[in-house]
Design an enzyme around this catalytic site. Structure first.
Site, PDB file in Angstrom:
ATOM      1  CB  THR A   1      -0.679   0.187   1.225  1.00  0.00           C
ATOM      2  OG1 THR A   1      -1.523   0.902   0.885  1.00  0.00           O
ATOM      3  CG2 THR A   1      -0.505   0.066   2.332  1.00  0.00           C
TER       4      THR A   1
ATOM      5  CE  LYS B   1      -2.040   0.532  -4.008  1.00  0.00           C
ATOM      6  NZ  LYS B   1      -3.426   1.010  -3.790  1.00  0.00           N
TER       7      LYS B   1
ATOM      8  CG  ASN C   1      -3.539  -4.093  -4.895  1.00  0.00           C
ATOM      9  OD1 ASN C   1      -2.647  -4.665  -5.840  1.00  0.00           O
ATOM     10  ND2 ASN C   1      -4.217  -4.596  -3.909  1.00  0.00           N
TER      11      ASN C   1
ATOM     12  CB  ALA D   1      -4.488  12.266 -12.829  1.00  0.00           C
ATOM     13  N   GLY D   2      -4.603  10.303 -10.007  1.00  0.00           N
ATOM     14  CA  GLY D   2      -3.188   9.024  -8.884  1.00  0.00           C
ATOM     15  C   GLY D   2      -2.656   7.873  -9.378  1.00  0.00           C
TER      16      GLY D   2
ATOM     17  CG  LEU E   1     -12.341   5.009  -6.000  1.00  0.00           C
ATOM     18  CD1 LEU E   1     -10.461   4.968  -6.360  1.00  0.00           C
ATOM     19  CD2 LEU E   1     -12.823   4.574  -6.301  1.00  0.00           C
TER      20      LEU E   1
HETATM   21  P1  NAP Z   1      -2.039   9.605  -5.466  1.00  0.00           P
HETATM   22  O1  NAP Z   1      -1.369   8.763  -6.588  1.00  0.00           O
HETATM   23  O2  NAP Z   1      -1.418  10.134  -3.999  1.00  0.00           O
HETATM   24  O3  NAP Z   1      -2.780  10.464  -5.881  1.00  0.00           O
HETATM   25  C1  NAP Z   1      -3.696  11.623  -5.164  1.00  0.00           C
HETATM   26  C2  NAP Z   1      -5.064  12.026  -5.870  1.00  0.00           C
HETATM   27  O4  NAP Z   1      -6.120  12.947  -5.480  1.00  0.00           O
HETATM   28  C3  NAP Z   1      -4.149  13.339  -7.694  1.00  0.00           C
HETATM   29  O5  NAP Z   1      -4.942  13.123  -8.296  1.00  0.00           O
HETATM   30  C4  NAP Z   1      -3.929  14.825  -6.121  1.00  0.00           C
HETATM   31  O6  NAP Z   1      -4.245  16.162  -7.323  1.00  0.00           O
HETATM   32  C5  NAP Z   1      -5.499  14.452  -6.281  1.00  0.00           C
HETATM   33  N1  NAP Z   1      -5.363  15.389  -5.083  1.00  0.00           N
HETATM   34  C6  NAP Z   1      -4.721  15.046  -3.408  1.00  0.00           C
HETATM   35  N2  NAP Z   1      -4.855  16.252  -3.070  1.00  0.00           N
HETATM   36  C7  NAP Z   1      -5.873  16.977  -3.765  1.00  0.00           C
HETATM   37  C8  NAP Z   1      -6.538  18.656  -3.359  1.00  0.00           C
HETATM   38  N3  NAP Z   1      -6.063  19.248  -1.852  1.00  0.00           N
HETATM   39  N4  NAP Z   1      -7.485  19.255  -4.072  1.00  0.00           N
HETATM   40  C9  NAP Z   1      -7.648  18.798  -5.452  1.00  0.00           C
HETATM   41  N5  NAP Z   1      -7.058  17.474  -5.269  1.00  0.00           N
HETATM   42  C10 NAP Z   1      -6.321  16.160  -5.088  1.00  0.00           C
HETATM   43  O7  NAP Z   1      -2.463   8.703  -4.280  1.00  0.00           O
HETATM   44  P2  NAP Z   1      -4.188   6.844  -4.622  1.00  0.00           P
HETATM   45  O8  NAP Z   1      -3.116   5.692  -4.729  1.00  0.00           O
HETATM   46  O9  NAP Z   1      -4.630   7.459  -5.911  1.00  0.00           O
HETATM   47  O10 NAP Z   1      -4.702   7.454  -3.312  1.00  0.00           O
HETATM   48  C11 NAP Z   1      -6.140   8.607  -3.816  1.00  0.00           C
HETATM   49  C12 NAP Z   1      -7.378   8.084  -2.833  1.00  0.00           C
HETATM   50  O11 NAP Z   1      -7.701   6.550  -3.245  1.00  0.00           O
HETATM   51  C13 NAP Z   1      -6.727   7.963  -1.234  1.00  0.00           C
HETATM   52  O12 NAP Z   1      -8.191   8.682  -0.382  1.00  0.00           O
HETATM   53  C14 NAP Z   1      -6.922   7.019  -0.927  1.00  0.00           C
HETATM   54  O13 NAP Z   1      -7.110   5.988  -0.054  1.00  0.00           O
HETATM   55  C15 NAP Z   1      -8.205   5.641  -2.545  1.00  0.00           C
HETATM   56  N6  NAP Z   1      -7.857   4.842  -2.260  1.00  0.00           N
HETATM   57  C16 NAP Z   1      -8.994   3.911  -2.311  1.00  0.00           C
HETATM   58  C17 NAP Z   1      -8.795   2.030  -2.631  1.00  0.00           C
HETATM   59  C18 NAP Z   1      -9.599   1.341  -1.982  1.00  0.00           C
HETATM   60  O14 NAP Z   1      -9.456   0.117  -2.436  1.00  0.00           O
HETATM   61  N7  NAP Z   1     -10.845   2.235  -1.833  1.00  0.00           N
HETATM   62  C19 NAP Z   1      -7.283   1.876  -3.245  1.00  0.00           C
HETATM   63  C20 NAP Z   1      -6.656   3.160  -3.494  1.00  0.00           C
HETATM   64  C21 NAP Z   1      -6.934   4.142  -3.377  1.00  0.00           C
HETATM   65  P3  NAP Z   1      -2.967  16.061  -8.222  1.00  0.00           P
HETATM   66  O15 NAP Z   1      -2.641  15.363  -8.864  1.00  0.00           O
HETATM   67  O16 NAP Z   1      -2.844  17.795  -8.605  1.00  0.00           O
HETATM   68  O17 NAP Z   1      -1.276  16.787  -6.541  1.00  0.00           O
END
Ligand code: NAP
Length: 290
Positions: free
Chosen positions: A71, A75, A96, A136-137, A229
């Site tokens: 996690t 990843k 993952n 887009a993360g 998510l």
């Molecule tokens: P990540 O790769 O760090 O991507 C974060 C994303 O959020 C990017 O698009 C970022 O935009 C955006 N962001 C962060 N802060 C922001 C703000 N203040 N305003 C607007 N956009 C913002 O993280 P990730 O791994 O994709 O995870 C993202 C979420 O998905 C987390 O909450 C995680 O818990 C959840 N998730 C859930 C599962 C599940 O099984 N349910 C699995 C994976 C992830 P920028 O590109 O502009 O920085």
């Protein structure tokens, strides 16, 4: 007590690596499933400090650990240390799930399949539909690739950092013959009906539960189904707004749950019987108010 109820010399060890991992639900899912299926395995959390990933993986392999989940924040960082990566992990560029192989760990991405299974469970269709992805993360990459694989009408990506949305739309187009656009909410065609909006950013996650990446309530009048998510809180502000506007809403617990089921299946080379899946899903949902 039967031998499968306790750790003994034959117990297979699995785990989770990440940092921080204190609030993970994965050990509860895997250990309960192992108990239900009478598998002699145990799943434990390993909090790996920054800079310690390579040593952690080498140590885990030497300790005969059979498989692990990976996690945040490892990843992507984990990929160079694997013997190979399979399936969606190649398209997403993130892993993952690790399964012990002859020459090292093999990497998989079960997040994508977890999301797909959660959509199926909630009777949300993708084929022929307009999909919007916010973010887009890493999670957005999984959402974009898996929806693209199901023949949607088109995908529209919105992200705070526009360059990342552009990069993701190009990545999707390089794998799937699906129309993909990116831009802002304002640049989106006014008549664009969003059949499915998937919120993948970390905005709204506890303790920031008073925030939403979309603040304009009017936006939701053109959305049919909204998926966030995030599962902590179980209903984000994004989902509250969507529900108020009459959308079907789904939180991220299903994705988490089904990615775990898929990992369990990869490790044990089985298909978990639906009866156990339904039973465990309902039990966890009720216990944790998800
Ligand atoms: P990540 O790769 O760090 O991507 C974060 C994303 O959020 C990017 O698009 C970022 O935009 C955006 N962001 C962060 N802060 C922001 C703000 N203040 N305003 C607007 N956009 C913002 O993280 P990730 O791994 O994709 O995870 C993202 C979420 O998905 C987390 O909450 C995680 O818990 C959840 N998730 C859930 C599962 C599940 O099984 N349910 C699995 C994976 C992830 P920028 O590109 O502009 O920085």
């Amino acid at each position: 007590m039967k031998h499968v109820d306790i750790v003994n010399g034959s117990t297979k060890v699995y785990g989770l690596i990440g940092h921080p991992i204190k609030h993970t639900l994965s050990p509860i899912i895997h250990n309960t499933l192992a108990k239900m299926l009478k598998y002699n395995m145990i799943y434990v959390p390993f909090d790996v400090p920054s800079g310690g990933l390579r040593e952690a993986l080498t140590g885990a392999y030497q300790l005969n650990i059979q498989g692990m989940n990976v996690t945040v924040p490892y990843k992507q960082e984990v990929i160079p240390f694997l013997s190979k990566i399979e399936g969606y992990a190649n398209q997403i560029g993130a892993v993952n799930t690790l399964k012990r192989g002859k020459d090292g760990y093999i990497g998989y991405n079960t997040d994508a399949e977890g999301l797909l299974q959660s959509l199926i469970q909630n009777e949300i269709r993708i084929s022929g539909k307009n999909i919007m992805i916010i973010g887009a993360g890493g999670a957005a990459r999984a959402a974009a690739m898996v929806t693209a694989s199901q023949n949607p009408k088109q995908i529209y990506i919105v992200n705070r950092t526009k360059e990342k949305a552009e990069e993701l739309s190009k990545a999707v187009s390089s794998h799937y013959d699906v129309p993909v656009q990116y831009g802002s909410l304002h640049s989106m065609d006014k008549d664009f009906i969003v059949d499915l909006c998937i919120q993948t950013t970390s905005v709204g996650l506890l303790p920031g539960n008073d925030q939403s990446p979309i603040t304009d309530e009017a936006f939701f009048s053109r959305v049919q189904a909204a998926v966030d998510l995030i599962y902590n809180p179980s209903e984000t502000l994004f989902l509250k707004m969507a529900k108020k506007s009459g959308c079907k809403t789904v939180n991220g617990f299903g994705m988490l749950f089904f990615q775990a089921i898929r990992a369990f299946e990869i490790w044990n080379e089985i298909t978990v019987p639906p009866m156990y899946i339904d039973q465990l899903f309902e039990a966890l949902k009720n216990e944790f108010n998800l």
